[in-house]
Write an enzyme that holds these catalytic residues in place. Structure first.
Site, PDB file in Angstrom:
ATOM      1  CE  LYS A  54      -3.629  -2.467   2.379  1.00  0.00           C
ATOM      2  NZ  LYS A  54      -3.966  -2.998   3.704  1.00  0.00           N
ATOM      3  CD  GLN A  98      -2.962  -4.638   7.016  1.00  0.00           C
ATOM      4  OE1 GLN A  98      -3.099  -3.593   6.399  1.00  0.00           O
ATOM      5  NE2 GLN A  98      -2.930  -5.805   6.411  1.00  0.00           N
ATOM      6  CG  ASP A 121     -10.013  -0.803   5.369  1.00  0.00           C
ATOM      7  OD1 ASP A 121      -9.613  -1.288   4.298  1.00  0.00           O
ATOM      8  OD2 ASP A 121      -9.363  -0.846   6.432  1.00  0.00           O
TER       9      ASP A 121
HETATM   10  N1  LIG Z   1      -7.981  -2.928   7.301  1.00  0.00           N
HETATM   11  C1  LIG Z   1      -7.596  -3.801   6.378  1.00  0.00           C
HETATM   12  N2  LIG Z   1      -7.864  -3.575   5.074  1.00  0.00           N
HETATM   13  C2  LIG Z   1      -7.463  -4.465   4.105  1.00  0.00           C
HETATM   14  O1  LIG Z   1      -7.716  -4.238   2.907  1.00  0.00           O
HETATM   15  C3  LIG Z   1      -6.745  -5.633   4.507  1.00  0.00           C
HETATM   16  C4  LIG Z   1      -6.494  -5.815   5.878  1.00  0.00           C
HETATM   17  N3  LIG Z   1      -6.938  -4.908   6.779  1.00  0.00           N
HETATM   18  N4  LIG Z   1      -5.802  -6.907   6.311  1.00  0.00           N
HETATM   19  C5  LIG Z   1      -5.206  -7.842   5.369  1.00  0.00           C
HETATM   20  C6  LIG Z   1      -6.025  -7.944   4.102  1.00  0.00           C
HETATM   21  C7  LIG Z   1      -5.340  -8.572   2.930  1.00  0.00           C
HETATM   22  N5  LIG Z   1      -5.278  -7.568   1.893  1.00  0.00           N
HETATM   23  C8  LIG Z   1      -4.624  -7.719   0.675  1.00  0.00           C
HETATM   24  C9  LIG Z   1      -4.433  -6.671  -0.195  1.00  0.00           C
HETATM   25  C10 LIG Z   1      -3.717  -6.835  -1.384  1.00  0.00           C
HETATM   26  C11 LIG Z   1      -3.185  -8.050  -1.712  1.00  0.00           C
HETATM   27  C12 LIG Z   1      -2.394  -8.179  -2.964  1.00  0.00           C
HETATM   28  O2  LIG Z   1      -2.014  -7.203  -3.589  1.00  0.00           O
HETATM   29  N6  LIG Z   1      -2.077  -9.411  -3.391  1.00  0.00           N
HETATM   30  C13 LIG Z   1      -1.249  -9.693  -4.559  1.00  0.00           C
HETATM   31  C14 LIG Z   1      -0.035 -10.523  -4.177  1.00  0.00           C
HETATM   32  C15 LIG Z   1       0.826  -9.934  -3.103  1.00  0.00           C
HETATM   33  C16 LIG Z   1       1.973 -10.870  -2.760  1.00  0.00           C
HETATM   34  O3  LIG Z   1       2.750 -11.179  -3.662  1.00  0.00           O
HETATM   35  O4  LIG Z   1       2.029 -11.266  -1.585  1.00  0.00           O
HETATM   36  C17 LIG Z   1      -2.054 -10.496  -5.573  1.00  0.00           C
HETATM   37  O5  LIG Z   1      -3.045 -11.136  -5.189  1.00  0.00           O
HETATM   38  O6  LIG Z   1      -1.677 -10.487  -6.737  1.00  0.00           O
HETATM   39  C18 LIG Z   1      -3.388  -9.110  -0.876  1.00  0.00           C
HETATM   40  C19 LIG Z   1      -4.114  -8.945   0.298  1.00  0.00           C
HETATM   41  C20 LIG Z   1      -5.843  -6.434   2.362  1.00  0.00           C
HETATM   42  N7  LIG Z   1      -6.307  -6.584   3.603  1.00  0.00           N
END
Ligand SMILES: Nc1nc(=O)c2c([nH]1)NC[C@@H]1CN(c3ccc(C(=O)N[C@@H](CCC(=O)O)C(=O)O)cc3)C=[N+]21
Length: 286
Positions: A54, A98, A121
């Site tokens: 982020k 988070q 969020d």
């Molecule tokens: N308040 C809060 N808001 C959230 O939005 C929130 C949170 N807590 N806690 C954790 C989860 C998880 N999450 C992700 C966001 C982006 C990828 C992302 O970009 N993933 C990439 C891969 C990243 C990698 O390589 O590890 C993909 O799917 O291509 C994954 C997971 C947001 N979250």
């Protein structure tokens, strides 16, 4: 049949380029950039990856971001006070705490403490309530990102049988509300659902957000269905996979999201979208 890919990474990159242009022009005319505050409590390694992602994205599009890394033993009162500070800070348009939080802290309390206009969020009860009464304001990023991905592929959901697997506050429930808003007939399945397979087999559109690798088998997919996989799991060989058996599902589906490169990048794009939306309203009346 082999499914077409719903490419979240490409769409996320394109959306980010649009935000970057808008921010660059605004800053050139003397406006302040949008500001996002990200609060992380403790050092969950998976969370750290998302938080770093982020921050990187904010930098790339010219958004101002502050990151607070707090010790895992911080008190609720201290965390509340930090949120109050950002609520009052005129350079901050979005606040993200988070999740999950350590067990001694209340997520519900902190989510309600964030001012609804800075709740990028989209988790505050006021924002969830507005989505539920068809007056969306700030929308939860993951379901919103899924809708954007489907809409960009020109997939009309009106009248479709949509099945959501998982009923969490942050994905499954708001996902069902989004699909209802788009005119789908929506079923939400969850841990007490008796015959998951039977529900999945009926789905024209399937959204899986259960957090269990391999939960949905490829041969359950209705031929021609749209399959959206919100799951993300690190495998022993270091690679990532979702909740759906991708290779087998892609043989039957018409459209499918990959993991990685599907829903994850869209979640980040919509976080940026929400922050820019909040900023537009704030700079317009200052
Ligand atoms: N308040 C809060 N808001 C959230 O939005 C929130 C949170 N807590 N806690 C954790 C989860 C998880 N999450 C992700 C966001 C982006 C990828 C992302 O970009 N993933 C990439 C891969 C990243 C990698 O390589 O590890 C993909 O799917 O291509 C994954 C997971 C947001 N979250």
């Amino acid at each position: 049949m082999t499914a077409q890919i719903l490419d979240g990474r490409a769409l996320s990159t394109a959306l980010q380029a649009g935000f970057a242009d808008e921010i660059t022009s605004a800053v050139a005319t003397g406006l302040r950039p949008p500001g996002l505050a990200v609060i992380q409590v403790g050092e969950d390694p998976a969370s750290s990856v998302y938080v770093a992602n982020k921050r990187k994205t904010c930098e790339k599009i010219g958004m101002y971001s502050v990151s607070k890394d707090l010790k895992a033993d911080i008190s609720q009162a201290e965390l509340n006070a930090l949120v109050d500070e950002y609520n009052a800070d005129p350079s901050i348009d979005g606040i993200l705490v988070q999740l999950p939080l350590p067990a001694h802290l209340s997520a519900a309390e902190i989510i309600e403490r964030i001012h609804p206009d800075k709740d990028v969020d989209g988790f505050h009860p006021e924002n969830i309530g507005k989505l539920a009464i068809r007056q969306p304001a700030l929308r939860p990023c993951t379901p919103f990102g899924v809708m954007k991905l489907l809409q960009t592929a020109k997939l009309d959901l009106y009248g479709m049988e949509a099945v959501v697997v998982g009923a969490s506050n942050i994905v499954g429930r708001p996902m069902a509300l989004e699909l209802l808003l788009a005119g789908a007939t929506v079923t939400i399945t969850h841990r007490f659902t008796r015959d998951l397979e039977a529900h999945v087999r009926r789905a024209d559109l399937l959204v899986v957000a259960a957090g269990k690798p391999g939960l949905v088998r490829g041969d359950w997919i209705k031929p021609g269905a749209i399959v959206v996989d919100v799951g993300i799991h690190r495998q022993e060989d270091g690679s990532l996979c979702g909740d759906v058996d991708f290779a087998a599902a892609a043989e039957r589906a018409a459209w499918i999201t990959p993991v990685p490169g599907g829903v994850g990048p869209m979640t980040i794009a919509m976080l940026m979208h929400n922050t820019v939306q909040s900023w537009r309203e704030r700079v317009a009346c200052s």
